[in-house]
Structures are given as structure tokens and as C-alpha cells.
Scaffold this active site. Sequence first.
Site, PDB file in Angstrom:
ATOM      1  N   TYR A  59       0.815  -1.202   0.000  1.00 53.64           N
ATOM      2  CA  TYR A  59       0.000   0.000   0.000  1.00 53.64           C
ATOM      3  C   TYR A  59       0.861   1.271   0.000  1.00 53.64           C
ATOM      4  O   TYR A  59       0.681   2.139  -0.844  1.00 53.64           O
ATOM      5  CB  TYR A  59      -0.974  -0.053   1.177  1.00 53.64           C
ATOM      6  CG  TYR A  59      -2.099   0.946   1.122  1.00 53.64           C
ATOM      7  CD1 TYR A  59      -2.876   1.188   2.245  1.00 53.64           C
ATOM      8  CD2 TYR A  59      -2.405   1.635  -0.026  1.00 53.64           C
ATOM      9  CE1 TYR A  59      -3.907   2.088   2.207  1.00 53.64           C
ATOM     10  CE2 TYR A  59      -3.433   2.550  -0.076  1.00 53.64           C
ATOM     11  CZ  TYR A  59      -4.179   2.772   1.059  1.00 53.64           C
ATOM     12  OH  TYR A  59      -5.197   3.669   1.024  1.00 53.64           O
ATOM     13  N   GLU A 109       2.234   6.525  -6.988  1.00 58.26           N
ATOM     14  CA  GLU A 109       1.210   7.409  -7.538  1.00 58.26           C
ATOM     15  C   GLU A 109       1.561   8.872  -7.304  1.00 58.26           C
ATOM     16  O   GLU A 109       1.479   9.697  -8.207  1.00 58.26           O
ATOM     17  CB  GLU A 109      -0.140   7.084  -6.894  1.00 58.26           C
ATOM     18  CG  GLU A 109      -0.648   5.690  -7.270  1.00 58.26           C
ATOM     19  CD  GLU A 109      -1.845   5.265  -6.426  1.00 58.26           C
ATOM     20  OE1 GLU A 109      -2.536   6.140  -5.877  1.00 58.26           O
ATOM     21  OE2 GLU A 109      -2.067   4.050  -6.313  1.00 58.26           O
TER      22      GLU A 109
END
Lengths: 363, 247
Positions: B169, B176
Site C-alpha cells: 500500500y 502514484e
Amino acid sequence: MHRRQKPGALEHKRDLAAHGGALSMSHNDTRSFFNFSQLVLSAGHLKSPPVLKHSKITYFEVEILDMQSKKQICIVDKVPPSSTLLDVKHKFHKACPQWYPSRVGLQLERNGPYLKDSINIQSLAVSSIITLYFTDLGQQVGWTTFFLTEYTGPLLIYLLFYIRLSTIYDQVESTKNFRHPVVHLACFCHCLHYIRHLLETLFVHKFSGGHTPLKNMIKGCAFYWGFTSWIAYYINHPRYTPPSFGHRQVSFAALAFLMCEAGNHFINVTLAHQNHSGSKACFPSPTYNPFTWLFLLVSCPNYTYEVGSWISFTVMTQTLPVGIFAFLMVIQMSLWAQKKHKLYLKRFYPEVRRKAAMIPIIF
Amino acid sequence: MAASGSGGGSRADNGYGSQQPRRRKGPGALATAYLVIYNVVMTAGWLVIAVGLVRAYLAKGSYHSLYYSIEKPLKFFQTGALLEILHCAFGIVPSSVVLTAFQVMSRVFLTWAVTHSVKEVQTEDSVLLFVVAWTITEIIRYSFYTFSLLNHLPYLIKWARYTLFIILYPMGVSGELLTIYAALPFVRQSGLYSISLPNKYNFSFDYYTFLILVMISYIPIFPQLYFHMLHQRRKVLSHTEEHKKSE
């Protein structure tokens, strides 16, 4: 029995005569009353009416447990059977001052529905102890406060943008550019809309005295205030472009806007009157006022007029953000109108059958 | 963003007391069959992407610019995840529509509105970072759903789903954020997806500012989702421990 008493009475009479012969007028009365009272007292066991002798009020005890931890918070005792849940909540508030009645949510079972305030205690009881689960509904605000806050914000925010604060717009551009009259008209209409809402909240609407969680107020205010800032920014911007069809578009839209505002006002007045006179037993009927004739076609004309106002405002200013806001309002109002329409269908079936919910004929 | 295993909290077959003990009727037989097929196809798709990455790496010898070798399957299968919103809307998957929509849209946003639209970032290494994170997560997640629907969930898959996110995660989120950051100057330069005043409809949109706002929004959202997943992990894995002990 009777015979036994007679000598007693005679004895007493002699005593009375001995003590005070002055009361000769009432003497006879006293005597006959005395005789009668002796008769009653000596009569022994009369057949007594069963209700009077054996009646006793059973008080209920309400045990309040916390829903999450199942721990007991308090026991409200001496609750008369005719009291409602609201009375219990008031007693609970006295015992635990931080939980005022509108904040308390009581359920019969752990994940059941919240019980209404008007429910009678007796209908809940299976024994003399009732167990209820408590949930804190959060900080509550009254409806009047809610609406006043929600409508004052946009009023003031729009005006802030209208006066063109130097922190928002570039000062040089602001002073240079000529402002098209539609900008002034838009400000007038926008303020009119919110002033009308505020006045209606204060003087027309009769709220059922309920409350709503503070969170709802924050969400509502964020929505209205946020969107008002966004639309006010574009309409009052120095580089604003007036509508493509010029004066005709503006006048037509302004007229429609004013008509919708008037319509909305009259509908709200009619609904408030109906509420006030208590005749909620029938669907509101149109009066001599042409704006109320929409009741013939639609079951929630107040939403129709509100939607109409915002669409006319969009056309008048020809601004996309206003269009987006109007679109969201249409969705919201449609949902509310649909719910209300369903309620009306259940309550006033024959009349409402052929009406639409919000938009005549279509929906 | 939605990233590695997030949304696991509210997804199907994760019951285990995370929701109220309501009597929910599960999807019918036809819906279950469709969901199994959907999840199998998605697992296969992401495996294709994984294999494509490995092959490209071995062929090129370096890990730079591997995006081009898996561009098409990535777009196809990531966009296919939009169907999951429909699954929730039709009730065959007991998840919140809003939550699922949010997660899927953020993924799709990154795939199309950032990586595809701003061609200059496609050679960045940060792209590889999030693609790898997504690939591993999605393979495990879709196989988890497949096995759950068929009621034969191997402990390994469950363990993997609720443990690997701890690394994947943050890895995905970093990839991103770095990609969006790399895209910023190019967006500013080309005025991509931006409208300015004056125009007929009195509207303006600055994509550059929008991207910055998106980056800022990661700050409140990422920790919340991460700790939610950690919480879920504790619940699910300890529940299975008890279950095993009682057997």
C-alpha cells in the site's frame, strides 16, 4: 343490632340534653344525623365495591443500558403507566444531565429501530421492568437554527464577492471593467431568494419542534456555502461574459425567476396555513391565487418552483457552475418530492392519483 | 490511489463481524457464477500484466520504461474494474457503492488522466512502482474473491491479502504521488484539460491546481485507509486463529 343501639342513643341524647339545651333548633337534626351515623357504623361489613378497595397503580421501572457496552447507565423508576417515552427521557435527563431528551436514542433491542417519543410506556412493557438500549444521537440543533444558518451564509458570501474584495479579484481589472447590468440583477435576485427563505423560516414555517444532528447542519452548510462561493466567483468576475442572447434572455429569465419565487412563497404560506389550522386531513387545495393552481397538477409544487427559480437563474447568468448547482438541486428536490408523493399517495389516494410528484405530467 | 488491498474492509466475503449482524441474502446462483467468472478473468488479466513485466525486464535487462510493454492490458483490466461499481449498485456484492466508486475512480483517474494523458511521465520509474504494487495486490485480491465465492479459501491467500498490503500500500501510494508530481510541469506547460476565462459559459478549470489538490487529499485519506486495513487484519487473522484452535 338496631335494638341494642337504641338504648345507647337514648343515653347519648340524655347527655346532650344535659350539656347544652340551647341548641334546640338543630337538636332534632343532630339527633337524626347521629342516629343515621350510628346506624351506618354499626351496620357491619357492607358489600364493598371491589374496584375501590383493591385498586393500586403499578409503576414501571425503565432500565437504560448502553447499546455498545450493555452496561447499565441508570434506572428510571416510578414511571406511571400512562406516560410516554418523552417523559422517560425527561426523567433520564434529570438523572444524567448531559443527555438532554432530543439527543437520546432509545431502542427496544440492540439493533432495532429508534422508538418514537410519543410511544406509550405501557405498550412496550412485558413486565414491570422495561429494558431499553441507549445511543447518543450526537449534538442536536433545532430546525430554525439549522435553516437560519444555512441561508444567512450564502446571502453574505455572495455580497462579499459582489463588492469585489481585493483579495479575491485583481484590483486593476476590477476597476477597469464595465459591469454588465445582468451582474447587478443577478445579485438582486440571489439576495431576494435567500432573504425570502430567511423570512419564511422566521415567520411562515411551523416546524414540528424536532431536532437534527449537528453533522447534518455542517454538511448542509458546507454544500450551500461552498457552491455559493463558487457561483459568486464567476458571476462577479471582471472577465464575466454576459448571456449570448442579450437582453431578451436576461429579461425572460428574470421574469421566470420572479414568478417562481412568488409561487414558492404562496405555496409555503398555503402549506403553513393548513398546518396551522390543523386540517392535515386533506390534500392542500388551490385557492383563487393562480400560483397555487399548480396543486392541481403536482403534489409538491414548492419543489417545482424552487427548481424553476434555479433554472431561470442559470439561464439568466449563463454560467456553468450555476447550472451544475441547479442540476444537483434538481436531483435533491426530486428525491424529496418522490418521498413526499409516496406519502401522499398512501394518505390521500383518490385525489393524488393523477398528479405528478414534482414536474407536471412528466415526473 | 485506492491501492493495495484497500476497500478490503468493506468488500464481499469479509464478514467476520466488520458489519452489523444483519441477515443479508447472498447473491443468487447465477450472480455467483458471474462473479466467479469475473474474478477469474481479472486474476488472469493481472497475471498477464505480471508476466509481461517480468518478460520485458528479462528482455531489456533494466527496469526502466517497462510501462510500454504492459500499457494495453493495464488499461483494459484496470478500466474493467469499473464493473465492480455496478456489482455494488445491483447488490450482488455487499459493499458500499460510494466507497467502491471512489476507489475504482481514483485508480482509473491515475491510469488515464495522468499516465496516459501526460506522455512524458511514462518513462518515469515511479510508474513501475505503482504498477508492480497494483499487480501483486490485484492478483491476490481477485483470487481471494474467487476462492471465497467457491468457499474454498486457502489460508495462504487470506494471509497474503491481509499482510502484504503493509508494504504494497505505501509502495503504491508513493508511486502514484511521484507520478503526479512528475506530471505537474508538463501539465502547466501545455495547459492540459484547462479552461480559462473569459468564455461563453463563464467557467474555468485549472488541471494543475486540481492535481495539487488530489495530492493533498492523500494526506487525510491514506492513513485512514491504512489503519482500517490494519484493524481488519487483526480481526480477520485472529478470528481464524481462534477458529483453528477450536477445531
